[in-house]
Design a protein around this motif. Structure first.
Motif, PDB file in Angstrom:
ATOM      1  N   MET A  37      39.550  48.105  36.293  1.00 57.97           N
ATOM      2  CA  MET A  37      39.609  48.801  37.582  1.00 57.97           C
ATOM      3  C   MET A  37      39.188  47.881  38.731  1.00 57.97           C
ATOM      4  O   MET A  37      39.844  47.843  39.776  1.00 57.97           O
ATOM      5  CB  MET A  37      38.711  50.038  37.537  1.00 57.97           C
ATOM      6  CG  MET A  37      39.259  51.176  36.700  1.00 57.97           C
ATOM      7  SD  MET A  37      38.074  52.535  36.515  1.00 57.97           S
ATOM      8  CE  MET A  37      37.981  53.134  38.207  1.00 57.97           C
ATOM      9  N   ILE A  38      38.117  47.128  38.523  1.00 58.81           N
ATOM     10  CA  ILE A  38      37.627  46.220  39.574  1.00 58.81           C
ATOM     11  C   ILE A  38      38.667  45.138  39.864  1.00 58.81           C
ATOM     12  O   ILE A  38      38.996  44.859  41.026  1.00 58.81           O
ATOM     13  CB  ILE A  38      36.291  45.577  39.163  1.00 58.81           C
ATOM     14  CG1 ILE A  38      35.198  46.653  39.049  1.00 58.81           C
ATOM     15  CG2 ILE A  38      35.866  44.512  40.178  1.00 58.81           C
ATOM     16  CD1 ILE A  38      33.915  46.178  38.408  1.00 58.81           C
ATOM     17  N   ALA A  39      39.217  44.546  38.790  1.00 56.00           N
ATOM     18  CA  ALA A  39      40.229  43.498  38.969  1.00 56.00           C
ATOM     19  C   ALA A  39      41.498  44.073  39.584  1.00 56.00           C
ATOM     20  O   ALA A  39      42.142  43.423  40.421  1.00 56.00           O
ATOM     21  CB  ALA A  39      40.540  42.838  37.623  1.00 56.00           C
ATOM     22  N   GLY A  40      41.869  45.295  39.178  1.00 54.26           N
ATOM     23  CA  GLY A  40      43.070  45.934  39.724  1.00 54.26           C
ATOM     24  C   GLY A  40      42.971  46.170  41.212  1.00 54.26           C
ATOM     25  O   GLY A  40      43.972  46.097  41.947  1.00 54.26           O
ATOM     26  N   LYS A  41      41.759  46.440  41.673  1.00 48.15           N
ATOM     27  CA  LYS A  41      41.524  46.672  43.102  1.00 48.15           C
ATOM     28  C   LYS A  41      41.828  45.411  43.908  1.00 48.15           C
ATOM     29  O   LYS A  41      42.401  45.470  45.003  1.00 48.15           O
ATOM     30  CB  LYS A  41      40.065  47.093  43.310  1.00 48.15           C
ATOM     31  CG  LYS A  41      39.726  47.559  44.700  1.00 48.15           C
ATOM     32  CD  LYS A  41      40.297  48.939  44.976  1.00 48.15           C
ATOM     33  CE  LYS A  41      39.878  49.431  46.352  1.00 48.15           C
ATOM     34  NZ  LYS A  41      40.528  50.698  46.701  1.00 48.15           N
ATOM     35  N   PHE A  42      41.472  44.253  43.354  1.00 47.94           N
ATOM     36  CA  PHE A  42      41.644  42.995  44.082  1.00 47.94           C
ATOM     37  C   PHE A  42      42.998  42.344  43.813  1.00 47.94           C
ATOM     38  O   PHE A  42      43.604  41.766  44.712  1.00 47.94           O
ATOM     39  CB  PHE A  42      40.524  42.022  43.716  1.00 47.94           C
ATOM     40  CG  PHE A  42      39.170  42.454  44.225  1.00 47.94           C
ATOM     41  CD1 PHE A  42      38.822  42.272  45.550  1.00 47.94           C
ATOM     42  CD2 PHE A  42      38.251  43.054  43.380  1.00 47.94           C
ATOM     43  CE1 PHE A  42      37.585  42.663  46.031  1.00 47.94           C
ATOM     44  CE2 PHE A  42      37.004  43.463  43.839  1.00 47.94           C
ATOM     45  CZ  PHE A  42      36.671  43.267  45.174  1.00 47.94           C
TER      46      PHE A  42
END
Length: 246
Positions: A37-42
């Motif tokens: 989720m964190i990587a997908g945001k960026f």
């Protein structure tokens, strides 16, 4: 790049087992969705709902409970293992998001994706262990301990069967059934570990496992719900178009 991410993720996960008990390593690996989720945001500028954030919070609390209890009763616990697993999960999250981006852009089949990623990863690993000399050290060790082949060959075969089974599940029943199955597999992996290896078991472990898998289950439910809503919208649009044509 996907092959490099696989090497980093798998290599670091195995290295973490030197410092952590296996159940802790599996629990930490189960929290991969948080890093995705964190990587997908960026990487892809993905927006997440409050349900998905709630699922992530449940998993974080579960990991904290499980890990804190393990610190209290396990002599093998080492904070270095936690740090290594964090880097492994970061690599995993980059792989998942970039894999999705590649599949959207080039439309390869999942079998083709897995084949080329692991083929290239194997070639990179072979080059690394030849340069480092580890390849030759292995054969020296294997000549003195021939039973190592009896462990490596079934391990590789079972790993292949597992990967192939997941692909078949995705093809026949969809990604949600596949994710649910692999989630249950992780749960039984942890449970079996306590029976095979002698280690103390407390009720706090149960709370931690329950919270982690509740978060995973909530995330699976949300994705399934979104998929059903999308299908119903498509069918509704098609039926309206049909009436207009009539």
């Amino acid at each position: 790049m996907l092959a490099v991410y696989v090497i980093g993720s798998m290599g670091l996960s195995n290295w973490a087992c030197v410092y952590l008990d296996f159940p802790v390593q599996v629990i930490l690996k189960s929290s991969k969705i948080i890093f995705v989720m964190i990587a997908g945001k960026f990487i892809q500028n993905v927006r997440y709902s409050w349900v998905q954030y709630s699922a992530a919070i449940l998993m974080i609390f579960g990991i904290v409970v499980f890990t804190v209890e393990n610190i209290a009763i396990s002599p093998r616990f080492n904070y270095a293992g936690i740090l290594i697993m964090m880097f492994a999960l970061i690599g995993d999250s980059f792989m998942g998001n970039n894999q999705e981006r590649v599949m959207k852009k080039y439309r390869p089949t999942q079998s083709e994706m897995v084949h080329y990623i692991y083929l290239i990863a194997s070639m990179i690993i072979l080059a690394l262990i030849l340069i480092s000399g580890e390849f030759f050290h292995f054969f020296d060790y294997a000549l003195k301990n021939k039973t190592i082949f009896l462990m490596i060959v079934p391990f590789g075969a079972v790993g292949y069967v597992g990967s192939a089974t997941v692909l078949i599940l995705i093809e026949l029943f969809g990604v949600h059934i596949a994710v649910t199955t692999t989630t249950l597999r992780k749960f039984f992996t942890i449970l079996t570990s306590f029976f095979i290896f002698s280690k103390p078991f407390t009720w706090k472990y149960l709370i931690g496992v329950f919270l982690v898998f509740s978060g995973i289950g909530l995330n699976i439910w949300y994705k399934k719900r979104q998929e059903m809503l999308k299908e119903s919208m498509v069918s509704f649009t098609n039926s309206n178009n049909g009436k207009m044509n009539v």
